[in-house]
Design a protein around this motif. Structure first.
Motif, mmCIF file in Angstrom:
data_model
loop_
_atom_site.group_PDB
_atom_site.id
_atom_site.type_symbol
_atom_site.label_atom_id
_atom_site.label_comp_id
_atom_site.label_asym_id
_atom_site.label_seq_id
_atom_site.Cartn_x
_atom_site.Cartn_y
_atom_site.Cartn_z
ATOM 1 N N HIS A 1 0.839 -1.202 0.000
ATOM 2 C CA HIS A 1 0.000 0.000 0.000
ATOM 3 C C HIS A 1 0.874 1.252 0.000
ATOM 4 O O HIS A 1 0.560 2.248 -0.678
ATOM 5 N N TYR A 2 1.963 1.214 0.749
ATOM 6 C CA TYR A 2 2.901 2.344 0.775
ATOM 7 C C TYR A 2 3.456 2.597 -0.629
ATOM 8 O O TYR A 2 3.566 3.745 -1.076
ATOM 9 N N VAL A 3 3.784 1.509 -1.320
ATOM 10 C CA VAL A 3 4.330 1.636 -2.674
ATOM 11 C C VAL A 3 3.310 2.284 -3.613
ATOM 12 O O VAL A 3 3.636 3.198 -4.379
ATOM 13 N N ALA A 4 2.057 1.823 -3.534
ATOM 14 C CA ALA A 4 1.020 2.374 -4.409
ATOM 15 C C ALA A 4 0.723 3.833 -4.093
ATOM 16 O O ALA A 4 0.368 4.608 -4.985
ATOM 17 N N SER A 5 0.878 4.198 -2.828
ATOM 18 C CA SER A 5 0.548 5.564 -2.408
ATOM 19 C C SER A 5 1.657 6.561 -2.703
ATOM 20 O O SER A 5 1.381 7.715 -3.048
ATOM 21 N N TYR A 6 2.912 6.119 -2.581
ATOM 22 C CA TYR A 6 4.021 7.080 -2.622
ATOM 23 C C TYR A 6 5.080 6.745 -3.660
ATOM 24 O O TYR A 6 6.096 7.443 -3.742
ATOM 25 N N GLY A 7 4.841 5.705 -4.470
ATOM 26 C CA GLY A 7 5.861 5.314 -5.440
ATOM 27 C C GLY A 7 5.405 5.332 -6.874
ATOM 28 O O GLY A 7 6.083 4.769 -7.750
ATOM 29 N N ARG A 8 4.299 5.991 -7.170
ATOM 30 C CA ARG A 8 3.785 5.980 -8.536
ATOM 31 C C ARG A 8 4.716 6.713 -9.498
ATOM 32 O O ARG A 8 4.689 6.468 -10.707
ATOM 33 N N HIS A 9 5.544 7.593 -8.957
ATOM 34 C CA HIS A 9 6.460 8.362 -9.803
ATOM 35 C C HIS A 9 7.678 7.546 -10.235
ATOM 36 O O HIS A 9 8.419 7.947 -11.121
ATOM 37 N N ASP A 10 7.899 6.409 -9.577
ATOM 38 C CA ASP A 10 9.102 5.600 -9.801
ATOM 39 C C ASP A 10 8.665 4.185 -10.178
ATOM 40 O O ASP A 10 8.737 3.260 -9.374
ATOM 41 N N PHE A 11 8.204 4.030 -11.418
ATOM 42 C CA PHE A 11 7.557 2.786 -11.840
ATOM 43 C C PHE A 11 8.459 1.571 -11.663
ATOM 44 O O PHE A 11 8.046 0.571 -11.061
ATOM 45 N N GLU A 12 9.645 1.608 -12.203
ATOM 46 C CA GLU A 12 10.514 0.430 -12.179
ATOM 47 C C GLU A 12 10.822 0.000 -10.749
ATOM 48 O O GLU A 12 10.729 -1.190 -10.404
ATOM 49 N N ARG A 13 11.195 0.945 -9.911
ATOM 50 C CA ARG A 13 11.536 0.606 -8.529
ATOM 51 C C ARG A 13 10.298 0.068 -7.785
ATOM 52 O O ARG A 13 10.395 -0.853 -6.975
ATOM 53 N N SER A 14 9.156 0.644 -8.089
ATOM 54 C CA SER A 14 7.929 0.218 -7.418
ATOM 55 C C SER A 14 7.508 -1.182 -7.848
ATOM 56 O O SER A 14 7.015 -1.969 -7.029
ATOM 57 N N MET A 15 7.706 -1.534 -9.098
ATOM 58 C CA MET A 15 7.386 -2.886 -9.556
ATOM 59 C C MET A 15 8.258 -3.918 -8.830
ATOM 60 O O MET A 15 7.781 -4.975 -8.400
ATOM 61 N N VAL A 16 9.526 -3.608 -8.684
ATOM 62 C CA VAL A 16 10.427 -4.514 -7.953
ATOM 63 C C VAL A 16 9.958 -4.657 -6.513
ATOM 64 O O VAL A 16 9.956 -5.760 -5.938
ATOM 65 N N ALA A 17 9.534 -3.551 -5.914
ATOM 66 C CA ALA A 17 9.084 -3.582 -4.526
ATOM 67 C C ALA A 17 7.803 -4.393 -4.375
ATOM 68 O O ALA A 17 7.662 -5.193 -3.442
ATOM 69 N N LEU A 18 6.841 -4.220 -5.285
ATOM 70 C CA LEU A 18 5.591 -4.971 -5.195
ATOM 71 C C LEU A 18 5.841 -6.465 -5.363
ATOM 72 O O LEU A 18 5.221 -7.295 -4.681
ATOM 73 N N LYS A 19 6.726 -6.821 -6.260
ATOM 74 C CA LYS A 19 7.074 -8.230 -6.433
ATOM 75 C C LYS A 19 7.692 -8.785 -5.159
ATOM 76 O O LYS A 19 7.375 -9.911 -4.737
ATOM 77 N N HIS A 20 8.538 -8.020 -4.521
ATOM 78 C CA HIS A 20 9.180 -8.473 -3.283
ATOM 79 C C HIS A 20 8.158 -8.581 -2.149
ATOM 80 O O HIS A 20 8.090 -9.602 -1.459
ATOM 81 N N PHE A 21 7.326 -7.559 -1.973
ATOM 82 C CA PHE A 21 6.415 -7.538 -0.831
ATOM 83 C C PHE A 21 5.286 -8.556 -0.958
ATOM 84 O O PHE A 21 4.736 -8.991 0.049
ATOM 85 N N THR A 22 4.960 -8.968 -2.194
ATOM 86 C CA THR A 22 3.866 -9.930 -2.342
ATOM 87 C C THR A 22 4.230 -11.286 -1.760
ATOM 88 O O THR A 22 3.337 -12.096 -1.471
ATOM 89 N N THR A 23 5.500 -11.559 -1.553
ATOM 90 C CA THR A 23 5.899 -12.827 -0.932
ATOM 91 C C THR A 23 5.696 -12.798 0.577
ATOM 92 O O THR A 23 5.743 -13.848 1.226
ATOM 93 N N PHE A 24 5.476 -11.606 1.143
ATOM 94 C CA PHE A 24 5.196 -11.472 2.574
ATOM 95 C C PHE A 24 3.700 -11.256 2.822
ATOM 96 O O PHE A 24 3.145 -11.737 3.816
ATOM 97 N N GLY A 25 3.054 -10.497 1.959
ATOM 98 C CA GLY A 25 1.626 -10.205 2.023
ATOM 99 C C GLY A 25 1.223 -9.676 0.667
ATOM 100 O O GLY A 25 1.897 -8.841 0.086
#
Length: 365
Positions: free
Chosen positions: A94-118
């Motif tokens: 949720h943090y990524v979606a709220s504050y990382g929309r300006h940084d697409f590539e970095r945010s995609m990596v983060a969402l992929k990583h965080f989905t393994t936790f929740g």
């Protein structure tokens, strides 16, 4: 004695859990403003829903963390393995979606990583809404990932009608946009992924039933994983008695059976009690037949009219001349999705989409 009711889902984010998040964050960053975070996160907590509480955690963290998306992502990466609930971990994407929309590539990596936790299923959707072409390209890649959580995210995040989230209007209008993801996952080894694919396709049947039927008719259902997805994807159409859907699961023929001993007990109940449905099906056919057996309840509405709800009961193969006894107990109680009203509730037995008989029970005030 009435058993105690389960705690509300929103209590996943209670005061104790928020303190756990604060302590875990403090272990990651000794300069973390624990007190400021808790003041913000617990404000008016009682009146917030579970998703509002999830968002509040993300917002409160952002308010007290230093400025700098990349540095804060590093803090959240370190925080994730310290949290004690997969659902709670969903505030990270949720943090990524709220504050990382300006940084697409970095945010995609983060969402992929965080989905393994929740799961990041909710967080990917703002990216799909604002930049569908680029985000779908990422999801197509994730559909081939070795990790089942990442593959499941590709399907679940792109569901047109994902519960608890907004609809993806482009995907709702054109399901072909996500078709490569569904094709890739149609025989996935993970039940977790297959369930998502089935739910995704069931979503599409609400708007484009023929598209789903044509897609599944093009698949080889000899593979048991694909056949499982097909059965569950078509569940809404099967409940509606759609002949093409019934044919796909081998129940397209008209049932040759007699309905016997249909009863519902007790005949009069109050809210919170159970009904017990029982009946038998006796074959009148010369050969075995595949049957999909459902039942429908005509729920009384506030206006006094009724609205039918179909429930799955059993799929079975009935040999020639054989007899099958069937039954189900159902709790008639208030749900978030259904309010009950007093009156006569008709109950119908459906076999291969055909109504074979009816009974009823009365719900008293």
């Amino acid at each position: 004695m009435t058993p105690p009711s389960a705690p509300a889902l929103k209590e996943i984010f209670n005061r104790e859990r928020l303190e756990h998040i604060a302590e875990a964050m403090l272990a990651v960053d000794p300069a973390f403003d624990r007190r400021g975070f808790l003041q913000l996160a617990t404000r008016d907590l009682a009146g917030l829903s579970v998703m509002q509480r999830l968002a509040r955690v993300s917002e409160s963290l952002h308010a007290v963390l230093p400025v700098g998306y990349e540095a804060n992502l590093a803090r959240l990466y370190a925080l994730a393995p310290r949290l004690n609930s997969r659902f709670v971990c969903m505030f990270l994407p949720h943090y990524v979606a709220s504050y990382g929309r300006h940084d697409f590539e970095r945010s995609m990596v983060a969402l992929k990583h965080f989905t393994t936790f929740g799961s990041s299923e909710f967080a990917i959707r703002p990216f799909l809404a604002s930049d569908p072409q680029r985000t779908l390209a990422v999801l197509r890649d994730w559909a081939r990932d070795a990790n089942e959580h990442v593959r499941r995210l590709a399907s679940e995040g792109s569901r047109p009608r994902l519960p608890w989230s907004f609809r993806l209007e482009r995907l709702q209008a054109d399901p072909a946009l996500a078709a490569p993801i569904l094709e890739q996952l149609k025989a996935d080894p993970s039940p977790y992924v297959r369930k998502s694919v089935a739910n995704h396709l069931n979503d599409i049947t609400k708007d484009h039933p023929d598209w789903v039927l044509e897609l599944i008719e093009s698949w080889s259902l000899e593979h048991p994983r694909t056949a499982w997805i097909a059965r569950h994807a078509l569940r809404s159409l099967i409940k509606q008695g759609n002949r093409r859907a019934l044919a796909i699961v081998g129940a397209g023929q008209r049932p040759q059976v007699r309905l016997q001993e249909l009863r519902v007990e007790p005949a009069v109940i109050r809210l919170g009690q159970r009904i017990n449905l029982s009946f038998a099906l006796e074959s009148t056919a010369d050969s075995s037949q595949h049957l999909v057996v459902d039942y429908a309840i005509d729920y009384v509405k506030a206006s006094g009219t009724t609205s039918a709800k179909v429930f799955k009961l059993k799929a079975l193969t009935l040999p020639a001349g054989a007899r099958e006894q069937l039954g189900r107990a159902q709790h008639i109680r208030e749900l978030t999705t259904r309010r009950h009203y007093p009156g006569r509730h008709a109950l119908h037995i459906l076999v291969n989409g055909e109504r074979l008989g009816s009974t009823a029970f009365d719900l008293q005030p």
